[in-house]
Design a protein around this motif. Structure first.
Motif, PDB file in Angstrom:
ATOM      1  N   ASN A   1     -15.420 -30.402  45.218  1.00  0.00           N
ATOM      2  CA  ASN A   1     -15.658 -29.617  46.358  1.00  0.00           C
ATOM      3  C   ASN A   1     -15.542 -28.120  46.126  1.00  0.00           C
ATOM      4  O   ASN A   1     -14.093 -27.853  46.175  1.00  0.00           O
ATOM      5  CB  ASN A   1     -14.880 -30.107  47.511  1.00  0.00           C
ATOM      6  N   PRO A   2     -16.299 -27.037  46.231  1.00  0.00           N
ATOM      7  CA  PRO A   2     -16.100 -25.683  45.976  1.00  0.00           C
ATOM      8  C   PRO A   2     -15.254 -25.279  46.995  1.00  0.00           C
ATOM      9  O   PRO A   2     -14.640 -24.056  46.858  1.00  0.00           O
ATOM     10  CB  PRO A   2     -17.605 -25.110  46.118  1.00  0.00           C
ATOM     11  N   LEU A   3     -15.064 -25.798  48.220  1.00  0.00           N
ATOM     12  CA  LEU A   3     -14.158 -25.207  49.287  1.00  0.00           C
ATOM     13  C   LEU A   3     -12.683 -25.636  49.057  1.00  0.00           C
ATOM     14  O   LEU A   3     -11.870 -25.240  49.718  1.00  0.00           O
ATOM     15  CB  LEU A   3     -14.605 -25.964  50.648  1.00  0.00           C
ATOM     16  N   GLY A   4     -12.273 -26.281  48.078  1.00  0.00           N
ATOM     17  CA  GLY A   4     -10.864 -26.979  47.792  1.00  0.00           C
ATOM     18  C   GLY A   4     -10.592 -27.789  49.120  1.00  0.00           C
ATOM     19  O   GLY A   4     -11.419 -28.673  49.385  1.00  0.00           O
ATOM     20  N   THR A   5      -9.122 -27.548  49.145  1.00  0.00           N
ATOM     21  CA  THR A   5      -8.644 -28.677  50.271  1.00  0.00           C
ATOM     22  C   THR A   5      -8.417 -27.820  51.582  1.00  0.00           C
ATOM     23  O   THR A   5      -7.882 -28.837  52.468  1.00  0.00           O
ATOM     24  CB  THR A   5      -7.197 -29.157  49.660  1.00  0.00           C
ATOM     25  N   ARG A   6      -8.841 -26.623  51.740  1.00  0.00           N
ATOM     26  CA  ARG A   6      -8.557 -26.106  52.948  1.00  0.00           C
ATOM     27  C   ARG A   6      -9.993 -25.090  53.532  1.00  0.00           C
ATOM     28  O   ARG A   6     -10.431 -24.505  52.547  1.00  0.00           O
ATOM     29  CB  ARG A   6      -7.230 -25.229  53.187  1.00  0.00           C
ATOM     30  N   LYS A   7     -10.433 -25.022  54.680  1.00  0.00           N
ATOM     31  CA  LYS A   7     -11.211 -24.374  55.340  1.00  0.00           C
ATOM     32  C   LYS A   7     -10.978 -23.654  56.288  1.00  0.00           C
ATOM     33  O   LYS A   7     -10.579 -24.305  57.250  1.00  0.00           O
ATOM     34  CB  LYS A   7     -12.505 -25.186  55.315  1.00  0.00           C
ATOM     35  N   MET A   8     -11.026 -22.314  56.674  1.00  0.00           N
ATOM     36  CA  MET A   8     -10.593 -21.434  57.763  1.00  0.00           C
ATOM     37  C   MET A   8     -11.999 -20.800  58.215  1.00  0.00           C
ATOM     38  O   MET A   8     -12.097 -19.842  57.513  1.00  0.00           O
ATOM     39  CB  MET A   8      -9.420 -20.581  57.763  1.00  0.00           C
ATOM     40  N   ARG A   9     -12.604 -21.274  59.482  1.00  0.00           N
ATOM     41  CA  ARG A   9     -13.675 -20.379  59.417  1.00  0.00           C
ATOM     42  C   ARG A   9     -13.604 -19.351  60.200  1.00  0.00           C
ATOM     43  O   ARG A   9     -12.648 -19.192  61.306  1.00  0.00           O
ATOM     44  CB  ARG A   9     -14.601 -21.248  60.594  1.00  0.00           C
ATOM     45  N   LEU A  10     -14.383 -18.077  59.967  1.00  0.00           N
ATOM     46  CA  LEU A  10     -14.043 -16.867  60.765  1.00  0.00           C
ATOM     47  C   LEU A  10     -15.021 -16.667  61.841  1.00  0.00           C
ATOM     48  O   LEU A  10     -16.264 -17.477  61.607  1.00  0.00           O
ATOM     49  CB  LEU A  10     -14.373 -15.719  59.754  1.00  0.00           C
ATOM     50  N   GLY A  11     -14.851 -15.823  62.757  1.00  0.00           N
ATOM     51  CA  GLY A  11     -15.688 -15.511  63.880  1.00  0.00           C
ATOM     52  C   GLY A  11     -16.909 -14.960  63.438  1.00  0.00           C
ATOM     53  O   GLY A  11     -18.034 -14.673  64.054  1.00  0.00           O
ATOM     54  N   ILE A  12     -17.183 -14.273  62.342  1.00  0.00           N
ATOM     55  CA  ILE A  12     -18.324 -13.777  61.594  1.00  0.00           C
ATOM     56  C   ILE A  12     -19.234 -14.902  61.156  1.00  0.00           C
ATOM     57  O   ILE A  12     -18.864 -15.710  59.922  1.00  0.00           O
ATOM     58  CB  ILE A  12     -18.100 -13.026  60.400  1.00  0.00           C
ATOM     59  N   PRO A  13     -20.546 -15.245  61.862  1.00  0.00           N
ATOM     60  CA  PRO A  13     -21.072 -16.475  61.503  1.00  0.00           C
ATOM     61  C   PRO A  13     -21.214 -16.666  59.726  1.00  0.00           C
ATOM     62  O   PRO A  13     -21.872 -15.678  59.104  1.00  0.00           O
ATOM     63  CB  PRO A  13     -22.317 -16.168  62.154  1.00  0.00           C
ATOM     64  N   GLY A  14     -21.074 -17.747  59.469  1.00  0.00           N
ATOM     65  CA  GLY A  14     -21.340 -18.169  57.886  1.00  0.00           C
ATOM     66  C   GLY A  14     -20.396 -18.118  57.110  1.00  0.00           C
ATOM     67  O   GLY A  14     -20.519 -18.089  55.906  1.00  0.00           O
TER      68      GLY A  14
END
Length: 350
Positions: free
Chosen positions: A189-202
């Protein structure tokens, strides 16, 4: 952080001496702080230090950099004559581990895209010394630039699945590397083990399954972190944490009364020519020393701007040496000393 604490299986640390006024006196982190953690200076803007490590036989420049919290491009700039893939056992490798803090509020997360580094200012506990954490990043490549601006963390996910956007799936399909509609959590998985979404869409801050790309412009605009770094940051922040994305290729900062500059290459030609960079730097330095009796070394400033090396450089002109006495003045001094010594020597009778 003191070099003795930065020893690991990849290298053993030794101090880097003989850099003259180019480097600031190091600000050592407390011995109980992990890699990348530094006491926030009460006055001044510099943290960390530049030092060297001695490579082992199996080391690569990328591995050594990651062991010490430095990304690919920064390591290459600091070691232009060292092989990336085989530095060689016993080779001294420079770790550019000193940073001028970005010109931004020292709260939350600050991402300097030009520097490819993240700075996190955690809330200080009562009675404790404030600290700053800093980590290397991978950022968007030229045709997928990382956006700038102020935003917040809006979502946090452990072991995320990746749903490739249509644009990325189309790009991969055109290059003969089609992607599935979803990539489950795991080592691929290219996202690794952690994902933090920003308020900037996408756009996200996330880990990676290809850590060699950290310190490079390789992403589709998202911000990549080393696996251990993203997990450490993830555990400290929450939804609502403020994030500032800036593009500061020229940083100024003070330490112990000396002005330092730290410069990075522009991300693209649209940011200006070399002459424009020099002019902008002159204006910024002039504003920083306005009203002060400070001897700016403008020749060194121009060198730093024209060939940005990514390490802090002192901009203080060294004092001019006193001229040596002329030959006849020296002769008069020697003659006078000899006459005085002769007069003070007791004469023997007989």
């Amino acid at each position: 952080m003191t070099p003795s604490l930065l020893r690991g299986p990849l290298a053993r640390a030794t101090l880097l001496f003989g850099l003259g006024t180019v480097l600031a006196a190091p600000l050592h982190a407390s011995e109980d702080l992990p890699r990348g953690y530094y006491p926030l200076p009460e006055e001044g803007d510099l943290v960390g230090e530049v030092y060297t490590v001695v490579a082992d036989e199996d080391d690569t420049l990328i591995d050594i950099g990651h062991q010490h919290g430095i990304g690919y491009r920064a390591m290459v700039r600091a070691n232009p004559n060292v092989s990336v893939w085989y530095p060689g056992e016993g080779t001294e490798v420079t770790i550019p581990g000193q940073f001028i803090l970005p010109d931004a509020p020292r709260t939350g997360i600050v991402i300097n895209v030009a520097e490819m580094r993240l700075y996190y200012y955690p809330p200080a506990e009562e009675g404790a010394q404030p600290i700053v954490q800093t980590y290397p990043l991978g950022v968007g490549r030229q045709d997928w630039e990382t956006p700038l601006g102020n935003t917040t963390i809006t979502e946090m996910v452990k072991d995320p699945a990746w749903y490739p956007p249509a644009s990325i799936r189309r790009e991969h399909a055109e290059s003969g590397d089609p992607l599935p509609s979803v990539v489950p959590a795991g080592p691929d998985n290219p996202l690794g083990t952690r994902k933090m979404r920003l308020g900037i869409p996408g756009y996200l801050i996330h880990g990676t399954n290809k850590p060699e790309g950290v310190g490079m412009r390789v992403s589709h605009g998202c911000v990549r972190m080393l696996p251990e770094d993203v997990e450490r940051l993830f555990d400290q922040i929450s939804v609502g944490t403020q994030v500032r994305l800036i593009n500061e290729s020229f940083k100024l900062g003070w330490s112990d009364g000396t002005l330092f500059v730290q410069a990075y290459p522009y991300l693209d030609e649209k940011q200006g020519t070399t002459i424009q960079r020099v002019t902008e730097a002159l204006d910024l330095v002039g504003a920083s020393v306005d009203g002060l009796d400070y001897p700016v070394d403008y020749a060194r400033l121009r060198e730093v701007v024209e060939v940005p090396g990514g390490m802090p450089v002192a901009l203080e002109t060294p004092p001019e040496p006193k001229p040596a006495p002329r030959f006849y003045e020296q002769l008069e001094l020697v003659t006078a000393d000899a006459s005085r010594a002769d007069a003070e020597t007791p004469r023997q009778e007989g």
